[in-house]
Design an enzyme around this catalytic site. Structure first.
Site, PDB file in Angstrom:
ATOM      1  N   HIS A  53       5.493   5.791  -1.383  1.00  0.00           N
ATOM      2  CA  HIS A  53       6.245   4.561  -1.588  1.00  0.00           C
ATOM      3  C   HIS A  53       5.397   3.348  -1.233  1.00  0.00           C
ATOM      4  O   HIS A  53       4.370   3.471  -0.566  1.00  0.00           O
ATOM      5  CB  HIS A  53       7.515   4.567  -0.728  1.00  0.00           C
ATOM      6  CG  HIS A  53       7.233   4.449   0.735  1.00  0.00           C
ATOM      7  ND1 HIS A  53       6.826   5.523   1.496  1.00  0.00           N
ATOM      8  CD2 HIS A  53       7.276   3.384   1.582  1.00  0.00           C
ATOM      9  CE1 HIS A  53       6.636   5.123   2.753  1.00  0.00           C
ATOM     10  NE2 HIS A  53       6.901   3.822   2.823  1.00  0.00           N
TER      11      HIS A  53
ATOM     12  N   HIS B  17       0.827  -1.205   0.000  1.00  0.00           N
ATOM     13  CA  HIS B  17       0.000   0.000   0.000  1.00  0.00           C
ATOM     14  C   HIS B  17       0.861   1.254   0.000  1.00  0.00           C
ATOM     15  O   HIS B  17       2.058   1.201   0.288  1.00  0.00           O
ATOM     16  CB  HIS B  17      -0.896   0.019   1.244  1.00  0.00           C
ATOM     17  CG  HIS B  17      -0.119   0.066   2.515  1.00  0.00           C
ATOM     18  ND1 HIS B  17       0.482  -1.069   3.048  1.00  0.00           N
ATOM     19  CD2 HIS B  17       0.209   1.092   3.345  1.00  0.00           C
ATOM     20  CE1 HIS B  17       1.124  -0.730   4.151  1.00  0.00           C
ATOM     21  NE2 HIS B  17       0.988   0.574   4.351  1.00  0.00           N
TER      22      HIS B  17
END
Length: 172
Positions: A115, A34
């Site tokens: 990220h 995620h």
């Protein structure tokens, strides 16, 4: 109860991230790959109702956007974390910023670096070996983002979706 807000990328990106996470991320079983928009925070039922209303407004006002991943990067020397670097498009930066103003507590500890974690909590030698190999590989992902999720943490430490908010769709 602990809550968080995240974007889950498409299955091909999750599959590629999980290929590394299975081996190099001790949190692999706790949450799928995620992009964190808002790290863990506590809220009672009344506060949660307020936040859900605000999240619906944010989603309604957000247009879908595309993310790009072209390489791996790292947070070293702060931590031995390796991640897919999500190019910081303005729509993503703006979305994350909205999760830290108004009714939301600003719980940012660090500047926002979009990220998807693929390795963490590595000992230094293993980190050096894994990062050295991965930075030589080519990663080319493009993904259409049209929603984010409010998550809650279970007693065993894992995270699950509480509610999904679709961009530009009137939610009541």
């Amino acid at each position: 109860m602990n809550y968080g807000i995240a974007i889950f990328p498409s299955k091909p990106i999750q599959d590629q991230a999980n290929a590394y996470r299975k081996r190099y991320d001790p949190h692999y079983a706790l949450i799928p790959p995620h992009i964190t928009l808002k790290r863990s925070f506590e809220a009672n039922d009344d506060k949660l109702d307020e936040l859900i209303t605000e999240l619906k407004t944010i989603a309604n006002e957000t247009d879908p956007f595309t993310i790009h991943i072209n390489k791996v990067s790292t947070f070293t020397p702060v931590t031995n974390t390796i991640y897919f670097k999500v190019e910081p498009v303005q729509a993503l930066i703006d979305l994350q910023a909205k999760m830290h103003v108004g009714k939301f507590e600003d719980n940012n500890e660090h500047p926002f670096v979009p990220h998807i974690t693929i390795a963490q909590d590595l000992v230094h030698d293993e980190y050096s070996d894994v990062f050295g190999r991965l930075k030589m590989e080519s990663f080319q992902f493009e993904d259409a983002i049209d929603r984010f999720q409010l998550l809650y943490q279970l007693d065993n430490g894992s995270w699950t979706v509480y509610e999904t908010f679709v961009f530009g769709k009137e939610q009541v």
